[in-house]
Design a protein around this motif. Structure first.
Motif, PDB file in Angstrom:
ATOM      1  N   ALA A  90       7.409  -0.255  -3.637  1.00 56.52           N
ATOM      2  CA  ALA A  90       6.087  -0.466  -4.246  1.00 56.52           C
ATOM      3  C   ALA A  90       6.090  -1.758  -5.037  1.00 56.52           C
ATOM      4  CB  ALA A  90       5.760   0.703  -5.172  1.00 56.52           C
ATOM      5  N   GLN A  91       4.946  -2.398  -5.060  1.00 60.48           N
ATOM      6  CA  GLN A  91       4.846  -3.653  -5.809  1.00 60.48           C
ATOM      7  C   GLN A  91       3.399  -3.873  -6.274  1.00 60.48           C
ATOM      8  OE1 GLN A  91       6.473  -7.941  -5.738  1.00 60.48           O
ATOM      9  NE2 GLN A  91       5.888  -7.483  -3.661  1.00 60.48           N
ATOM     10  N   VAL A  92       3.268  -4.391  -7.503  1.00 60.85           N
ATOM     11  CA  VAL A  92       1.945  -4.762  -8.017  1.00 60.85           C
ATOM     12  C   VAL A  92       1.997  -6.232  -8.391  1.00 60.85           C
ATOM     13  CG1 VAL A  92       0.184  -4.342  -9.774  1.00 60.85           C
ATOM     14  CG2 VAL A  92       1.652  -2.468  -9.039  1.00 60.85           C
ATOM     15  N   GLY A  93       0.990  -6.990  -8.017  1.00 59.55           N
ATOM     16  CA  GLY A  93       0.991  -8.389  -8.433  1.00 59.55           C
ATOM     17  C   GLY A  93      -0.233  -9.132  -7.958  1.00 59.55           C
ATOM     18  N   LYS A  94      -0.290 -10.384  -8.393  1.00 58.30           N
ATOM     19  CA  LYS A  94      -1.441 -11.236  -8.053  1.00 58.30           C
ATOM     20  C   LYS A  94      -1.375 -11.700  -6.607  1.00 58.30           C
ATOM     21  CE  LYS A  94      -3.539 -12.233 -12.119  1.00 58.30           C
ATOM     22  NZ  LYS A  94      -4.744 -12.751 -12.656  1.00 58.30           N
ATOM     23  N   SER A  95      -2.527 -11.751  -5.992  1.00 60.80           N
ATOM     24  CA  SER A  95      -2.679 -12.372  -4.674  1.00 60.80           C
ATOM     25  C   SER A  95      -3.856 -13.334  -4.764  1.00 60.80           C
ATOM     26  CB  SER A  95      -2.969 -11.314  -3.611  1.00 60.80           C
ATOM     27  OG  SER A  95      -1.845 -10.501  -3.426  1.00 60.80           O
ATOM     28  N   PHE A  96      -3.883 -14.274  -3.840  1.00 59.59           N
ATOM     29  CA  PHE A  96      -4.898 -15.337  -3.899  1.00 59.59           C
ATOM     30  C   PHE A  96      -5.498 -15.539  -2.514  1.00 59.59           C
ATOM     31  CE2 PHE A  96      -1.548 -15.901  -6.928  1.00 59.59           C
ATOM     32  CZ  PHE A  96      -2.200 -16.198  -8.113  1.00 59.59           C
ATOM     33  N   ARG A  97      -6.804 -15.572  -2.453  1.00 54.56           N
ATOM     34  CA  ARG A  97      -7.464 -15.844  -1.164  1.00 54.56           C
ATOM     35  C   ARG A  97      -8.648 -16.769  -1.397  1.00 54.56           C
ATOM     36  NH1 ARG A  97      -7.338  -9.878   1.864  1.00 54.56           N
ATOM     37  NH2 ARG A  97      -5.113  -9.566   1.468  1.00 54.56           N
TER      38      ARG A  97
ATOM     39  N   THR B  32       0.456   0.912   2.410  1.00 55.06           N
ATOM     40  CA  THR B  32      -0.736   1.297   1.643  1.00 55.06           C
ATOM     41  C   THR B  32      -1.042   0.126   0.714  1.00 55.06           C
ATOM     42  OG1 THR B  32       0.400   2.340  -0.237  1.00 55.06           O
ATOM     43  CG2 THR B  32       0.010   3.726   1.677  1.00 55.06           C
ATOM     44  N   SER B  33      -2.251  -0.406   0.808  1.00 55.49           N
ATOM     45  CA  SER B  33      -2.564  -1.636   0.085  1.00 55.49           C
ATOM     46  C   SER B  33      -3.887  -1.485  -0.650  1.00 55.49           C
ATOM     47  CB  SER B  33      -2.637  -2.785   1.096  1.00 55.49           C
ATOM     48  OG  SER B  33      -3.018  -3.962   0.446  1.00 55.49           O
ATOM     49  N   ALA B  34      -3.790  -1.310  -1.992  1.00 47.84           N
ATOM     50  CA  ALA B  34      -4.995  -1.064  -2.793  1.00 47.84           C
ATOM     51  C   ALA B  34      -5.274  -2.257  -3.694  1.00 47.84           C
ATOM     52  CB  ALA B  34      -4.803   0.190  -3.652  1.00 47.84           C
ATOM     53  N   GLY B  35      -6.543  -2.520  -3.942  1.00 50.47           N
ATOM     54  CA  GLY B  35      -6.926  -3.594  -4.855  1.00 50.47           C
ATOM     55  C   GLY B  35      -7.069  -3.033  -6.267  1.00 50.47           C
ATOM     56  N   LEU B  36      -6.337  -3.613  -7.212  1.00 48.82           N
ATOM     57  CA  LEU B  36      -6.419  -3.136  -8.600  1.00 48.82           C
ATOM     58  C   LEU B  36      -7.809  -3.414  -9.178  1.00 48.82           C
ATOM     59  CD1 LEU B  36      -5.261  -2.048 -11.244  1.00 48.82           C
ATOM     60  CD2 LEU B  36      -4.064  -4.204 -11.575  1.00 48.82           C
ATOM     61  N   ASN B  37      -8.352  -4.596  -8.894  1.00 46.60           N
ATOM     62  CA  ASN B  37      -9.643  -4.953  -9.465  1.00 46.60           C
ATOM     63  C   ASN B  37     -10.764  -4.108  -8.866  1.00 46.60           C
ATOM     64  OD1 ASN B  37      -7.709  -7.223  -8.795  1.00 46.60           O
ATOM     65  ND2 ASN B  37      -8.646  -7.927 -10.690  1.00 46.60           N
ATOM     66  N   ARG B  38     -10.629  -3.809  -7.582  1.00 47.80           N
ATOM     67  CA  ARG B  38     -11.639  -2.925  -6.970  1.00 47.80           C
ATOM     68  C   ARG B  38     -11.499  -1.509  -7.495  1.00 47.80           C
ATOM     69  NH1 ARG B  38     -12.219  -4.867  -0.654  1.00 47.80           N
ATOM     70  NH2 ARG B  38     -12.594  -7.050  -1.182  1.00 47.80           N
TER      71      ARG B  38
ATOM     72  N   GLN C 152      -3.026  -6.733  -6.285  1.00 44.75           N
ATOM     73  CA  GLN C 152      -2.856  -5.677  -5.296  1.00 44.75           C
ATOM     74  C   GLN C 152      -1.775  -4.712  -5.738  1.00 44.75           C
ATOM     75  OE1 GLN C 152      -2.154  -8.210  -1.801  1.00 44.75           O
ATOM     76  NE2 GLN C 152      -3.993  -7.312  -0.915  1.00 44.75           N
ATOM     77  N   MET C 153      -1.944  -3.457  -5.338  1.00 46.13           N
ATOM     78  CA  MET C 153      -0.929  -2.427  -5.579  1.00 46.13           C
ATOM     79  C   MET C 153      -0.525  -1.968  -4.179  1.00 46.13           C
ATOM     80  SD  MET C 153      -2.836  -0.464  -8.752  1.00 46.13           S
ATOM     81  CE  MET C 153      -4.266   0.090  -7.836  1.00 46.13           C
ATOM     82  N   GLU C 154       0.632  -2.456  -3.739  1.00 46.65           N
ATOM     83  CA  GLU C 154       1.007  -2.233  -2.341  1.00 46.65           C
ATOM     84  C   GLU C 154       2.303  -1.446  -2.232  1.00 46.65           C
ATOM     85  OE1 GLU C 154      -0.800  -5.335   0.480  1.00 46.65           O
ATOM     86  OE2 GLU C 154       0.690  -6.438  -0.653  1.00 46.65           O
ATOM     87  N   MET C 155       2.436  -0.728  -1.131  1.00 51.97           N
ATOM     88  CA  MET C 155       3.671  -0.015  -0.853  1.00 51.97           C
ATOM     89  C   MET C 155       3.956  -0.126   0.646  1.00 51.97           C
ATOM     90  SD  MET C 155       5.283   3.136   0.128  1.00 51.97           S
ATOM     91  CE  MET C 155       3.803   3.802   0.780  1.00 51.97           C
TER      92      MET C 155
ATOM     93  N   GLU D  63      -8.980   0.403  -0.413  1.00 49.36           N
ATOM     94  CA  GLU D  63      -7.563   0.440  -0.028  1.00 49.36           C
ATOM     95  C   GLU D  63      -7.442   0.490   1.492  1.00 49.36           C
ATOM     96  OE1 GLU D  63      -5.103   3.168  -2.148  1.00 49.36           O
ATOM     97  OE2 GLU D  63      -3.550   3.195  -0.613  1.00 49.36           O
ATOM     98  N   GLY D  64      -6.462  -0.235   2.010  1.00 45.57           N
ATOM     99  CA  GLY D  64      -6.186  -0.182   3.440  1.00 45.57           C
ATOM    100  C   GLY D  64      -4.877   0.557   3.678  1.00 45.57           C
ATOM    101  N   ILE D  65      -4.837   1.385   4.726  1.00 47.49           N
ATOM    102  CA  ILE D  65      -3.596   2.080   5.091  1.00 47.49           C
ATOM    103  C   ILE D  65      -3.317   1.729   6.554  1.00 47.49           C
ATOM    104  CG2 ILE D  65      -2.451   4.333   5.280  1.00 47.49           C
ATOM    105  CD1 ILE D  65      -4.469   5.153   2.989  1.00 47.49           C
ATOM    106  N   HIS D  66      -2.183   1.067   6.761  1.00 50.55           N
ATOM    107  CA  HIS D  66      -1.949   0.443   8.059  1.00 50.55           C
ATOM    108  C   HIS D  66      -0.621   0.891   8.663  1.00 50.55           C
ATOM    109  CE1 HIS D  66      -4.213  -2.769   5.650  1.00 50.55           C
ATOM    110  NE2 HIS D  66      -5.100  -2.153   6.389  1.00 50.55           N
TER     111      HIS D  66
END
Ligand code: ATP
Length: 481
Positions: free
Chosen positions: A205-212, A336-342, A229-232, A296-299
């Motif tokens: 698991a990892q939480v951190g900034k992403s840029f687009r 599993t990829s969730a947006g913290l801000n969303r 993003q809060m991703e695992m 959140e996307g689950i892929h």
């Protein structure tokens, strides 16, 4: 005319206004006219965002024995992004108005048009080619900005921000700001297996900034150029990916219910068009005031990521399964990829209520955020009924004790009713009021305080000595009525 119910419904404008007024979120660089797609999180916003992140972290790593954490660098070797496919493929379809030069994401332009005009495309928008999008736009859509009708071709726009490391800007010093956090998890896969003796299946698991470099920013903090993003990434044995995918879909859905999202406000969106490496993909969408949108996307990503990094780095990324006769394989990945801000925006929208608390048929509306106490930016507000007769001093003393366990606030200005309303509006689940009885040794209320509950507005008398334990118990047992 809006009816009574509509006038008090949650809207994005009301959320934006509350966020600014109460110090949750401000426009970045506002004194210079603002910076598109960038937002600052104020004193209450930073606490709230951190609480969401902490609860996600606790849920994913503490409550799952098979998930460990990581904090990888934002900057990664530029080959990382070639291997991952981002340099070649991480783009959105873009179209410009030839008249006013306004720029749009072609797919959202079509989706918005269809929604507003009750129109339909022949096939799902995410499966349309550039030519099909262009044909639909030419046939149907006027520019939403200037109303004219002259469009460029639809073309791809890469969303990665580029910069250069060091003093000289050359091809070899080119670096990207990461557009997702997970690539660090893939490049560290072998190190994690070796250093922590991890056995497949396991997750990181990892939480951190992403840029687009999004083509358009819209809907407040929903789509921004900088976000968290809060991703695992869950590594599993090939052949077990379908059951693992189902497990995480169920699990992530439960997370949102656990923190108070009503099930009717969540919906699955199945991807009709899959990335070439993906086996399956679903989004969890939430019923925002702007409609159902992805949180959140689950892929199911096959062994694509590890295989690509193996190919580009020439390092062996395979796993030797000691529990299965030392079989060697590249693990499959469920993400599993969730947006913290969303998540932040979703929890605010879900919690927001303008509630009529008037009695005898009178109207008296309070704005209240029914946030789960684990997420609320302030847990306990301490309020002396009056400043005089030692009440303020006693309140400060009680606050000092509560600070060890909770985020607290102290407020002594205005009537207690107004102070309750101010706390309701920012979602403070508990208020503690100190009154003359608290200090009167001849009163049965001596050394007790009033504990007031945000949702029910009920008040109970609690001995000071039991206050901390009582609040802990209330947090543990909380369910939104
Ligand atoms: P969208 O379709 O909305 O652009 P996406 O499918 O590109 O999102 P992913 O790449 O799956 O999103 O990223 C995972 C999560 O990261 C999303 O579910 C969302 O919560 C968050 N996210 C992605 N892009 C942004 C953005 N520009 N601003 C805020 N959050 C974002």
């Amino acid at each position: 005319m809006a009816n009574e119910k509509d006038a008090h419904a949650c809207t994005l404008d009301k959320i934006i206004s509350l966020c600014k007024r109460r110090g949750f979120v401000y426009q970045a660089s506002e004194i210079y006219g603002g910076m598109a797609g960038a937002w600052d999180y104020g004193p209450l916003g930073v606490e709230f965002k951190r609480n969401i992140q902490n609860e996600w972290w606790h849920y994913m790593t503490q409550l799952h024995d098979d998930v460990v954490g990581l904090d990888s660098a934002i900057f990664q070797h530029h080959t990382t992004w070639e291997a991952s496919g981002h340099v070649g493929h991480f783009s959105d379809p873009m179209v410009d108005c030839c008249e006013c030069k306004a720029r749009f994401r072609a797919d959202t332009l079509i989706e918005d048009y269809c929604e507003n005009h009750n129109a339909k495309t022949d096939k799902p928008v995410d499966t349309m080619s550039h030519e099909e999008m262009k044909a639909f736009i030419d046939a149907n859509i006027n520019c939403p900005t200037c109303g004219k009708h002259s469009w460029t071709d639809v073309r791809e726009f890469n969303l990665m921000f580029k910069t250069y490391q060091g003093p000289v800007a050359t091809e070899s010093s080119l670096v990207y700001l990461r557009p997702e956090t997970c690539q660090g998890i893939f490049t560290d896969f072998k190190s994690i297996v070796q250093s922590n003796r991890m056995k497949v299946p396991f997750g990181v698991a990892q939480v951190g900034k992403s840029f687009r470099n999004e083509i358009i920013f819209k809907n407040f903090i929903f789509r921004t150029c900088e976000f968290e993003q809060m991703e695992m990434e869950y590594f599993c044995k090939p052949g077990t990916e379908d059951e693992t995918f189902d497990r995480w879909r169920k699990d992530r859905w439960q997370f949102y219910l656990k923190y108070g999202i009503k099930e009717e406000n969540l919906k699955w969106h199945h991807h009709d068009k899959l990335a070439h490496y993906a086996k399956d993909a679903y989004d969890i969408t939430y019923n925002f005031p702007i409609g159902f949108e992805e949180i959140e996307g689950i892929h199911s990503r096959t062994d694509f990521d590890l295989s690509q990094h193996m190919k580009y780095s020439k390092k062996d990324m395979s796993y030797i399964d000691q529990d299965d006769g030392n079989k060697k394989y590249i693990p499959y990945v469920i993400e599993t990829s969730a947006g913290l801000n969303r998540n932040f925006l979703m929890f605010l929208c879900e919690a927001y209520e303008e509630q009529n608390v008037g009695t005898d048929g009178a109207e008296d509306y309070r704005t209240v955020l029914h946030l789960d106490p684990r997420l609320a930016p302030i847990t306990v507000a301490v309020l002396p009924l009056m400043k005089k007769d030692g009440m303020a001093e006693k309140a400060k003393e009680i606050q000092q004790e509560l600070k060890e366990d909770f985020v607290t606030d102290y407020d002594q200005s205005g009537t207690v009713g107004k102070r309750y309303r101010r706390q309701d509006e920012v979602g403070t689940p508990f208020c503690v009021t100190i009154d003359p009885g608290t200090l009167d040794s001849s009163s049965p209320e001596y050394n007790t305080v009033t504990l007031r509950f945000r949702d029910s507005m009920e008040q109970v008398r609690v001995p000071i000595a039991e206050l901390t334990a009582r609040i802990h118990q209330e947090i543990k047992n909380y369910t939104r009525k």
